[in-house]
Design a protein around this motif. Structure first.
Motif, PDB file in Angstrom:
ATOM      1  N   PRO A 400       0.736  -1.053   0.154  1.00  0.00           N
ATOM      2  CA  PRO A 400       0.067   0.597   0.070  1.00  0.00           C
ATOM      3  C   PRO A 400       0.669   1.265  -0.144  1.00  0.00           C
ATOM      4  CG  PRO A 400      -0.414  -0.889   2.483  1.00  0.00           C
ATOM      5  CD  PRO A 400       0.743  -2.219   1.090  1.00  0.00           C
ATOM      6  N   GLY A 401       2.107   1.566  -0.014  1.00  0.00           N
ATOM      7  CA  GLY A 401       3.184   2.481   0.068  1.00  0.00           C
ATOM      8  C   GLY A 401       4.054   2.891   1.269  1.00  0.00           C
ATOM      9  N   ASP A 402       4.852   3.722   1.129  1.00  0.00           N
ATOM     10  CA  ASP A 402       5.585   3.993   2.128  1.00  0.00           C
ATOM     11  C   ASP A 402       5.795   5.388   2.382  1.00  0.00           C
ATOM     12  OD1 ASP A 402       6.782   0.668   1.173  1.00  0.00           O
ATOM     13  OD2 ASP A 402       8.649   2.678  -0.047  1.00  0.00           O
ATOM     14  N   LEU A 403       6.297   5.530   3.828  1.00  0.00           N
ATOM     15  CA  LEU A 403       6.519   6.829   4.698  1.00  0.00           C
ATOM     16  C   LEU A 403       7.732   6.817   4.117  1.00  0.00           C
ATOM     17  CD1 LEU A 403       3.492   6.491   6.997  1.00  0.00           C
ATOM     18  CD2 LEU A 403       3.047   7.132   4.674  1.00  0.00           C
ATOM     19  N   THR A 404       7.778   7.862   4.555  1.00  0.00           N
ATOM     20  CA  THR A 404       9.390   8.878   4.802  1.00  0.00           C
ATOM     21  C   THR A 404       9.820   9.929   5.443  1.00  0.00           C
ATOM     22  OG1 THR A 404      10.396   7.403   2.792  1.00  0.00           O
ATOM     23  CG2 THR A 404      11.523   9.040   3.612  1.00  0.00           C
ATOM     24  N   ASN A 405      10.428   9.554   6.427  1.00  0.00           N
ATOM     25  CA  ASN A 405      10.844  11.632   7.093  1.00  0.00           C
ATOM     26  C   ASN A 405      12.216  11.599   7.412  1.00  0.00           C
ATOM     27  OD1 ASN A 405       9.458  13.357   9.175  1.00  0.00           O
ATOM     28  ND2 ASN A 405      11.321  13.069  10.052  1.00  0.00           N
ATOM     29  N   GLU A 406      12.812  12.565   6.686  1.00  0.00           N
ATOM     30  CA  GLU A 406      13.950  12.820   5.941  1.00  0.00           C
ATOM     31  C   GLU A 406      14.365  14.365   7.258  1.00  0.00           C
ATOM     32  OE1 GLU A 406      16.371  12.192   2.165  1.00  0.00           O
ATOM     33  OE2 GLU A 406      15.152  14.154   2.283  1.00  0.00           O
ATOM     34  N   GLU A 407      15.521  14.446   7.558  1.00  0.00           N
ATOM     35  CA  GLU A 407      15.743  15.424   7.781  1.00  0.00           C
ATOM     36  C   GLU A 407      17.404  16.055   8.348  1.00  0.00           C
ATOM     37  OE1 GLU A 407      14.858  16.262  12.513  1.00  0.00           O
ATOM     38  OE2 GLU A 407      12.966  14.890  12.395  1.00  0.00           O
ATOM     39  N   THR A 408      17.552  17.239   8.182  1.00  0.00           N
ATOM     40  CA  THR A 408      18.726  17.604   7.511  1.00  0.00           C
ATOM     41  C   THR A 408      19.396  18.689   8.729  1.00  0.00           C
ATOM     42  OG1 THR A 408      18.590  16.703   5.430  1.00  0.00           O
ATOM     43  CG2 THR A 408      20.451  18.562   6.308  1.00  0.00           C
ATOM     44  N   SER A 433      11.474  16.696   5.908  1.00  0.00           N
ATOM     45  CA  SER A 433      10.445  16.704   4.738  1.00  0.00           C
ATOM     46  C   SER A 433       9.632  15.286   4.644  1.00  0.00           C
ATOM     47  CB  SER A 433      11.440  16.524   3.379  1.00  0.00           C
ATOM     48  OG  SER A 433      11.914  15.573   3.657  1.00  0.00           O
ATOM     49  N   TYR A 434       8.843  15.175   4.634  1.00  0.00           N
ATOM     50  CA  TYR A 434       7.582  13.948   5.245  1.00  0.00           C
ATOM     51  C   TYR A 434       7.016  13.185   3.616  1.00  0.00           C
ATOM     52  CZ  TYR A 434       4.350  10.782   7.735  1.00  0.00           C
ATOM     53  OH  TYR A 434       3.472   9.747   7.896  1.00  0.00           O
ATOM     54  N   GLU A 435       7.179  12.203   3.904  1.00  0.00           N
ATOM     55  CA  GLU A 435       6.860  11.666   1.976  1.00  0.00           C
ATOM     56  C   GLU A 435       6.177  10.056   1.787  1.00  0.00           C
ATOM     57  OE1 GLU A 435       8.666  10.613  -2.297  1.00  0.00           O
ATOM     58  OE2 GLU A 435       9.925  10.711  -0.936  1.00  0.00           O
ATOM     59  N   ILE A 436       4.843  10.521   1.143  1.00  0.00           N
ATOM     60  CA  ILE A 436       4.381   9.475   1.722  1.00  0.00           C
ATOM     61  C   ILE A 436       4.092   9.105  -0.245  1.00  0.00           C
ATOM     62  CG2 ILE A 436       1.665   8.977   1.347  1.00  0.00           C
ATOM     63  CD1 ILE A 436       1.123  10.864   3.159  1.00  0.00           C
ATOM     64  N   SER A 437       5.500   7.863  -0.335  1.00  0.00           N
ATOM     65  CA  SER A 437       5.212   6.802  -1.439  1.00  0.00           C
ATOM     66  C   SER A 437       3.961   6.243  -1.721  1.00  0.00           C
ATOM     67  CB  SER A 437       6.381   6.338  -1.613  1.00  0.00           C
ATOM     68  OG  SER A 437       7.132   6.407  -0.868  1.00  0.00           O
ATOM     69  N   GLU A 438       3.304   6.456  -3.272  1.00  0.00           N
ATOM     70  CA  GLU A 438       2.122   5.886  -3.642  1.00  0.00           C
ATOM     71  C   GLU A 438       1.969   4.306  -3.330  1.00  0.00           C
ATOM     72  OE1 GLU A 438       0.508   5.605  -8.299  1.00  0.00           O
ATOM     73  OE2 GLU A 438       1.369   7.541  -7.643  1.00  0.00           O
ATOM     74  N   GLY A 439       1.015   3.636  -3.397  1.00  0.00           N
ATOM     75  CA  GLY A 439       1.112   2.068  -3.476  1.00  0.00           C
ATOM     76  C   GLY A 439       1.069   1.692  -4.712  1.00  0.00           C
ATOM     77  N   GLU A 440       1.292   0.553  -4.868  1.00  0.00           N
ATOM     78  CA  GLU A 440       0.799  -0.418  -6.313  1.00  0.00           C
ATOM     79  C   GLU A 440      -0.535   0.107  -6.269  1.00  0.00           C
ATOM     80  OE1 GLU A 440       0.587  -4.834  -6.308  1.00  0.00           O
ATOM     81  OE2 GLU A 440       0.302  -4.343  -4.434  1.00  0.00           O
ATOM     82  N   GLU A 441      -1.111  -0.406  -7.891  1.00  0.00           N
ATOM     83  CA  GLU A 441      -2.552   0.656  -8.164  1.00  0.00           C
ATOM     84  C   GLU A 441      -3.453   0.060  -7.474  1.00  0.00           C
ATOM     85  OE1 GLU A 441      -4.696   1.376 -12.416  1.00  0.00           O
ATOM     86  OE2 GLU A 441      -3.064   0.302 -12.133  1.00  0.00           O
ATOM     87  N   ALA A 442      -3.546  -1.774  -8.165  1.00  0.00           N
ATOM     88  CA  ALA A 442      -4.468  -2.503  -6.481  1.00  0.00           C
ATOM     89  C   ALA A 442      -5.154  -2.324  -5.648  1.00  0.00           C
ATOM     90  CB  ALA A 442      -4.059  -4.576  -7.000  1.00  0.00           C
ATOM     91  N   SER A 443      -4.114  -1.547  -4.469  1.00  0.00           N
ATOM     92  CA  SER A 443      -3.433  -1.285  -3.049  1.00  0.00           C
ATOM     93  C   SER A 443      -5.004   0.047  -2.874  1.00  0.00           C
ATOM     94  CB  SER A 443      -3.022  -1.372  -2.518  1.00  0.00           C
ATOM     95  OG  SER A 443      -2.308   0.632  -2.905  1.00  0.00           O
ATOM     96  N   TYR A 444      -5.711   0.939  -3.947  1.00  0.00           N
ATOM     97  CA  TYR A 444      -6.606   2.354  -3.620  1.00  0.00           C
ATOM     98  C   TYR A 444      -7.472   1.707  -5.123  1.00  0.00           C
ATOM     99  CZ  TYR A 444      -2.739   3.840  -7.117  1.00  0.00           C
ATOM    100  OH  TYR A 444      -2.024   4.474  -8.654  1.00  0.00           O
ATOM    101  N   PHE A 445      -7.261   1.708  -5.773  1.00  0.00           N
ATOM    102  CA  PHE A 445      -8.056   1.422  -7.182  1.00  0.00           C
ATOM    103  C   PHE A 445      -9.336   1.916  -6.673  1.00  0.00           C
ATOM    104  CE2 PHE A 445      -9.802  -0.759 -11.318  1.00  0.00           C
ATOM    105  CZ  PHE A 445      -9.459   0.501 -12.188  1.00  0.00           C
ATOM    106  N   ALA A 446     -10.395   2.364  -7.449  1.00  0.00           N
ATOM    107  CA  ALA A 446     -11.594   1.893  -7.611  1.00  0.00           C
ATOM    108  C   ALA A 446     -11.998   1.204  -8.632  1.00  0.00           C
ATOM    109  CB  ALA A 446     -12.433   3.240  -7.259  1.00  0.00           C
TER     110      ALA A 446
END
Length: 864
Positions: A400-408, A433-446
């Motif tokens: 369903p996707g990834d979450l990433t938090n990055e700080e410098t 920064s905080y990034e929400i990476s898109e999941g595979e299509e079947a995980s969100y597709f209507a």
């Protein structure tokens, strides 16, 4: 002890500008008689006062200093549990069904959530985890479970607001982890244990090795591997709406087989700790360029994984429903899962960081210039589930996707020794920064079954040409029957945790900078005082000035008084501003698909949300310290006022049932559906509730910390008695009714024990030693989910005592064998009976009172 005795030490401390400089004393080129005397008296830490280190009982604010021995004496591998065992005002619960909270557990200090406590490693800010808790305060803080116990030299817990000195997040306090800096020797520990129930086996292997870098440097490497198996403390799923035991024999057999194959238990809905494992490495290094300057670097890399379950899906629950396929036949998800299914959630967490800098002194000026980078990523996998809207074409596992938090961050700190006073000043720049990476299509597709009659079989109550065609082929289609499967609408996305679609993916970024100044010193021989001022500017929230004053008065040689007053400012994180989620929650005791949407986004704003704004605080403390021979005692009162507190609103119902009368029941729920639909939310028809974060209300948190230590020596060995008690109470300081329903209001103020205590006895004699520890949790209350507007179904949970004991034998000068038991008498909290527990849950799973039962273990430790 007179405060000026310590001022000489600042001339030799290489980092007189950091929060805690205990370890730097050991690295000084000279140690004066005054410094040696201070070290002999008691543990030393810089507690909210930049410059010279100060003894715990002469500090202007309360602090706990935990040694490596203290940490290693606790029979836990998770640093969260270690701190909870040793610091009563620190609490963390087990959250078996809480999305990412299953893997990264949010904690509290002095009743404040994780994001109100600043976490440091070697006095440098620790980056946040990628997880944003989806309920309550929506906390996003560092994952301290990534820090192995073998890497720890000391832990300092500053129990006071310090935002004016060390920046945003330090509203409740500061926790600083000082890493080992050994040039030789090392340690190795292997630990194995299991619960009385025969499950939850845990193994931990951890070690440290120090190396010399030439004649003037060190390299200390620490590593840890841990593996914990799941526990099961629930019962079979049996609720008024569905009971497994009341189904057919075949269904029960299928459901039990599903449970065993998926999570290893006979019950379809497991409750307990999840399966977890992880590998963690920390490196700490330093090299003296000259007697006046030193290069330093430290960092970490860790990988961990865990898996837990979501709520059990049973036939007829809105997910397992009959639908009509394109050929007119009926299909049901039980063809994939004959006994229903329990979605299984997997999280892989990767965390790494690097900090490097140079510090030193030039005359009376010390400096520390550093840079740091931190990254935390969670990759999710979902199995044993479906995307209901895809019907029989659905996969049963998803990414369903990834979450990433990055700080410098780049930071420069300075102190100047003015003889009787220390002037500190500095500046920092932070990019996050905080990034929400898109999941595979079947995980969100209507898919087609997200809408009614997707193939146009019916026109009102009459079959169309397409409908007549499938009827002619043998379909049981009946357009005149409103309950016909042709009209079924099911959920969108991987059920349990829909994937992140392109609409809800992306990066949220900001930068900020800060400048500060701080002056402290002895006004008289008896009075130490400090004042701090800080200016911060955020690209998304503007600027703010905060301040703090503190003082310590030595009334007699044995008794002193201390007090502080300060203001704080905390800007919502990029993650809190951008996180989105659709998951199953229990707003009324019944599992419902519930959507969390960003407060500043179109969806939440259509529901009435406002963009988030900063939280502001005032913090007052008043305390007493005493040293009477071998007895040390501190008593501290605190009062924290938090304005515009960030919190999730109570779940608001969503319904597709048309209600046009504003005064009728269900009108608001229908309006919420229209708002979701108007904002083009995919699968709006299947969402039963919505919520979002808001600056919802003001609160006042007040309490008292009491810490006492008594040491005894006799011909039978050395004994240390310690006792720590915390009283903490949080109440609303404004009307929360616009944001919270009656149940949530009651639980906010009453669902945590107001009293916590930890009492321990440590005794050592010759080659034997023993530790006995009693943990106390006061009573608390919880309102049931079926209380409507009045919250009248209140359950009181009684106070609990849990007793730990451990004995150790020194086999030789390098090897120690220990055996012990946590929760010796197998104590459990009260069973939840007020209707708040659901779906096979027996105990209040979110309670800070442990509900796993007794645990016994053995440990072999080597020192070399």
């Amino acid at each position: 002890m007179k405060q000026k005795k310590l001022h000489t030490a600042v001339r030799y401390a290489l980092t007189g500008l950091t929060l805690f400089t205990t370890s730097m004393l050991a690295q000084a080129q000279e140690v004066t008689e005054e410094t040696a005397e201070a070290k002999d008296l008691e543990r030393i830490a810089v507690v909210g006062a930049r410059g010279a280190p100060r003894s715990v009982t002469s500090s202007p604010v309360p602090v706990d200093v935990l040694t490596a021995e203290d940490v290693e004496a606790v029979a836990f591998t998770d640093m969260n549990n270690v701190l909870m065992t040793l610091v009563p005002s620190y609490s963390v619960g087990r959250q078996p069904i809480s999305d990412g909270g299953t893997f990264i557990r949010p904690a509290t200090l002095r009743g404040m959530p994780t994001d109100k406590t600043l976490v440091l490693v070697n006095s440098k800010r620790r980056h946040r985890a990628a997880l944003v808790s989806i309920g309550g305060s929506g906390t996003q803080g560092p994952d301290i479970a990534t820090i192995p116990t073998a890497a720890i030299k000391t832990v300092e817990v500053l129990r006071d607001g310090a935002a004016a000195q060390y920046g945003s997040d330090a509203i409740a306090g500061v926790i600083n982890f000082q890493l080992k800096d050994n040039t030789e020797g090392g340690s190795f520990t292997a630990d194995y244990g299991t619960y009385y129930e025969g499950d939850g086996d845990q193994i931990t292997v951890t070690g440290n090795k120090g190396f010399a870098l030439g004649d003037d440097g060190f390299l200390s490497i620490s590593a840890e591997y841990s593996d914990s198996e799941a526990t099961f403390r629930g019962e079979q799923y049996c609720e008024p709406w569905f009971c497994v035991d009341e189904q057919s024999e075949q269904y029960i057999a299928d459901a039990t087989a599903m449970a065993n194959s998926v999570h290893g238990s006979d019950v379809v809905q497991p409750w307990g700790q999840p399966n977890t494992s992880g590998t963690r490495v920390f490196v700490n290094a330093g090299y003296a360029l000259s007697p006046e300057a030193e290069l330093y670097a430290f960092g970490n890399y860790s990988e961990s994984e865990g898996d837990g379950s979501f709520y059990y899906r049973y036939p007829g629950n809105g997910t397992i429903e009959d639908i009509r396929l394109e050929d007119g036949s009926i299909w049901n998800p039980t063809e994939f899962f004959p006994g229903g299914f329990t979605p299984r959630f997997f999280g892989d967490v990767t965390d790494y960081s690097f900090v490097g800098g140079i510090k030193g002194m030039s005359g009376d000026l010390t400096y520390d210039i550093s840079g740091r980078y931190g990254n935390n990523e969670i990759s999710y996998t979902l199995a044993n589930t479906i995307n209901p809207s895809l019907g029989n074409m659905s996969p049963t596992s998803f990414e369903p996707g990834d979450l990433t938090n990055e700080e410098t961050q780049i930071q420069a700190d300075f102190t100047y020794d003015l003889s009787e006073y220390v002037l500190a000043f500095g500046a920092s720049y932070l990019d996050e920064s905080y990034e929400i990476s898109e999941g595979e299509e079947a995980s969100y597709f209507a898919g087609p079954y997200a809408t009614s009659d997707p193939y146009g079989f019916c026109d009102g109550t009459t079959a169309t040409a397409a409908g007549l065609s499938v009827i002619a082929a043998g379909s049981s289609l009946d357009c005149s029957d409103p309950d016909d499967a042709v009209y079924t609408v099911v959920g969108v996305g991987s059920n349990g945790f829909p994937g992140y679609s392109p609409d809800y993916s992306g990066s949220y970024e900001r930068d900020s900078y800060a400048v500060y100044t701080d002056i402290s010193g002895d006004i008289t021989d008896e009075l130490f005082a400090q004042a701090a001022l800080r200016y911060e500017d955020y690209s998304d929230f503007g600027s703010e000035v905060v301040y703090k004053v503190a003082g310590f008065y030595q009334l007699t040689d044995d008794v002193g008084f201390r007090s502080s007053f300060g203001t704080g400012f905390r800007a919502p994180t990029p993650g809190q501003q951008g996180t989105t989620n659709v998951s199953t929650r229990l707003p009324d005791g019944f599992p419902v698909a519930t959507g969390l949407f960003p407060a500043g986004g179109d969806v939440a704003q259509a529901l009435g949300a406002e963009a988030l704004s900063p939280e502001k605080s005032t913090n007052f403390t008043l305390g007493m310290t005493a040293n009477y021979g071998d007895l040390t005692l501190t008593v501290d009162y605190y009062n924290i006022k938090l304005e515009d507190r960030l919190y999730s609103v109570s779940t608001r119902d969503v319904s597709t049932t048309v209600v046009s009368d504003p005064d009728a029941d269900g009108y608001d729920a229908y309006q919420n559906y229209l708002a979701l639909s108007g904002a083009n939310v995919s699968g709006a028809e299947s969402i039963g509730g919505v919520f979002f974060f808001q600056n919802a209300f003001d609160t006042v948190t007040e309490g008292v910390d009491v810490v006492a230590t008594y040491k005894m020596e006799s011909k039978y060995g050395a004994t240390v008695l310690t006792g720590s008690v915390n009283y903490n109470k949080t109440e609303f300081d404004s009307d929360p009714s616009e944001y919270l329903d009656a149940e949530d209001q009651f639980d906010f103020e009453n669902s945590r024990p107001e009293m916590r205590g930890v009492f321990s006895v440590t005794h050592s004699y010759d080659v034997w030693s023993a530790v006995a520890r009693l943990s106390y949790f006061g009573e608390y209350e919880n309102a049931g989910s079926d209380d409507g507007e009045n919250a009248t179904s209140i359950q009181t949970f009684g106070d609990e005592f849990m007793f730990d004991i451990e004995g150790s034998y020194l086999i030789n000068e390098n090897l120690t064998l220990s055996v012990g038991v946590r929760n010796l008498f197998d104590n459990y909290p009260d069973v939840s009976t007020n209707g708040d527990a659901c779906c096979g849950e027996v105990y209040d799973s979110g309670s800070v009172v442990d509900w796993q039962g007794g645990y016994y273990y053995t440990r072999l430790a080597a020192r070399f």
